[in-house]
Design an enzyme around this catalytic site. Sequence first.
Site, PDB file in Angstrom:
ATOM      1  CG  ASP A  96      -0.184  -0.151   2.527  1.00 58.50           C
ATOM      2  OD1 ASP A  96       0.615   0.761   2.842  1.00 58.50           O
ATOM      3  OD2 ASP A  96      -0.379  -1.156   3.247  1.00 58.50           O
ATOM      4  CD  GLU A 121      19.042 -24.130 -15.140  1.00 60.87           C
ATOM      5  OE1 GLU A 121      17.821 -24.298 -15.162  1.00 60.87           O
ATOM      6  OE2 GLU A 121      19.792 -24.662 -14.276  1.00 60.87           O
TER       7      GLU A 121
END
Length: 729
Positions: free
Chosen positions: A534, A614
């Site tokens: 928020d 990777e």
Amino acid sequence: MSIIYDKEKQVFRLDTRNTTYQFRVAEFGFLEHLYYGRRIPDTAEYLPVRIRHGFEANPHEAEKDRTISLDLIEQEYPGFGVSDFKVAAVSVINGDGSNCIDLRYVSHRIMEGKYSLNGMPSLREQDGFWKTLEVLLRDPYTDMEVTLVYGVLEEHDIITRCARIRNMGKGTVYVNAAHSACISFPTDQMDMISFYGSWGHERCPERTPVRHGKITVDSVRGISSHYQNPSTVLCAPGATEDSGDCWGIALVYSGNFAITVEVNDFKQTRLVAGVNPETLYWELETGGVFETPEAVMTYSALGLTGMSHNFHRAVKYHLIPKQFIDQRCPVLINNWEATMIDFDEEMLVDIAGKAKELGVEMFVMDDGWFGRRTDEYRGLGDWQCNLDKLPSGIPGFARRIHEKGLKFGIWIEPEMVNEDSRLYEEHPDWCIRIPGRKPTRQRYQLILDFSRDEVVDQVFEQLYEEFKDAGIDYIKWDMNRSMTDRFSAALPARRQGELCHRYVLGLYRLMDKLTRAFPGVRFEGCSGGGGRFDMGVLYYMPQIWCSDDTDAMERILIQYGTSMIYPPFVMGAHVSECPNQQTGRTVSIDTRAALAYFGTFGYELDLNLLSEEEQEAVRKQVRYYKDHGLVCAHGDHYRLTDPEKEREYTAFMSVSADKKAAVVAYVQRVSGANKGIIYIKLKGLEEQSLYEIPELGLRCSGAALMYAGLPMPVIKADNEARVFTLCAG
Ligand code: DGJ
């Protein structure tokens, strides 16, 4: 002038670049809302029409004039208990027990600059052209006063609001509803978009037509919560990403909130937003003031994208701490999903070492470094290093990480305590629980009573002592439970209804103290993922961990929903291991990165366990984010598809402020045999500019890319992303 009072018509007009907000002093001093929407040159006092209708209630002063009724006068800040029967903005229990407040206009003042709140976050004035309007209202019978406060930020089409409720009467009064804002519309032709979720599914957008009666989104968990976000959109039923009226409201608040939208039979739609009345009962002695949190409102005629951009700019330039504006978060490695709590110093040094080798910039040590923390059942509350796990101590360990050329970050959960901790042994009454009842536990922990200054101060002292010489660069501030058993040992019975809001005030006090004590430290908010995502947290911290669900395919919807209100650069997003710990799904490491690029970007796995191939991919990704992260996360963001409607593929993009660079992400979610070509129309580019797209070997004008579109490659796999980099020559 962005705030004008027309004395003759008694109309207040608040104008921003593209919007107008108006209200007036109506009959008998009622403050009547007139209009909020696209900018208009006129005053809108012609809009309300007084007619008689059945079963109306009339203010006493109206005598026999039955056309004056609060059923039709849309009050700017309606009080409960007189004759406005829709959801109230404010409600009080007076000294005589009556439940009534009837507010009438007294005076106003218009000021340069932006007001601020007492102990609560709000949009900052910084480098912005703000004006403030204060309107004083009073109940002539009780002398209860409300000051409505408006901030107008012309350049970003933002209007902020809060209310100060003051008891100027003789007896003690209890406030049992105190909203930050109320807005009204003379139509029921509206859709409401709110953001629901749960742990791992935060901020999923849900669009429904408004309907007769009330729709409320709220939280009673003590935090703004995973379940509903303290923000809502109202829009024209036909509004799309690019067109149509959209109004957005977001609370700068991290605790129990409520946003209610109500429609009545006269086709009026009212929205109120503020602290949740269900958990508020606040004593006001004579002279006492209750100040509401701030609500941030915006309107755009340019659809959801226009509305989001207004919010994103307000967050960037007026909410997060200034020193982080357009500062990319260092690419980090966090050990949580790699080790959980079960680690020792050498394991972490190993992970950090590999991370450095692959170009990562910061190592973050998550939960497990303090007190008796050998598992989730103990240790919270004691913020001293566990030397069995980290023999070098925090300053020593931080030094080891710094010596590798990495920044150092650390995890805390300062609002919590385990019963198995020194803090709890010394202060068992410092947690929130009802005496004589066994408290509900969540993750085996209890919440500290932050309504008490001594509790906040003690936690601050502990953290300050532990960190002051450690050269910490980043702090992840977690919060892992809902508030239950609401009771403070420090409050008398009649004031227990103040606890939830007082807790949030205490929380903000600690956030303020810690961020001031460590101004160079980048804080990240977190609450079991995105349970407290928020604008309140973003005032102190430039980013928040978006969700504990790190599955790239699930992140599509989470980040899409979050982006309606909050910009990508505040969204914590990491590449984690596969099969994903939350969903069991395996997707390529490049797909995982494509989602994380549009956030703060980092890794949350043991890089030592990755294959050579990777690791090479990680090296490239880190380089890519260093070069393009500012565009992906800090640029203007465009949602190119709605992931709930278009399930085959998803696309989104960001464009730099000068429109010279852009990054587009395309994710094929479901593959299929013999499919047609998918064309994606880009947005936000400069029509005349020529953009190189090296990944596709193309050079096209912005106009072509936006109006003719870009053909997507054929991908023979599910859940596979491609990222395209646009650079204007
Ligand atoms: C919840 C957070 O969301 C995770 O990222 C991690 O920090 C754990 N808490 C640690 O307990």
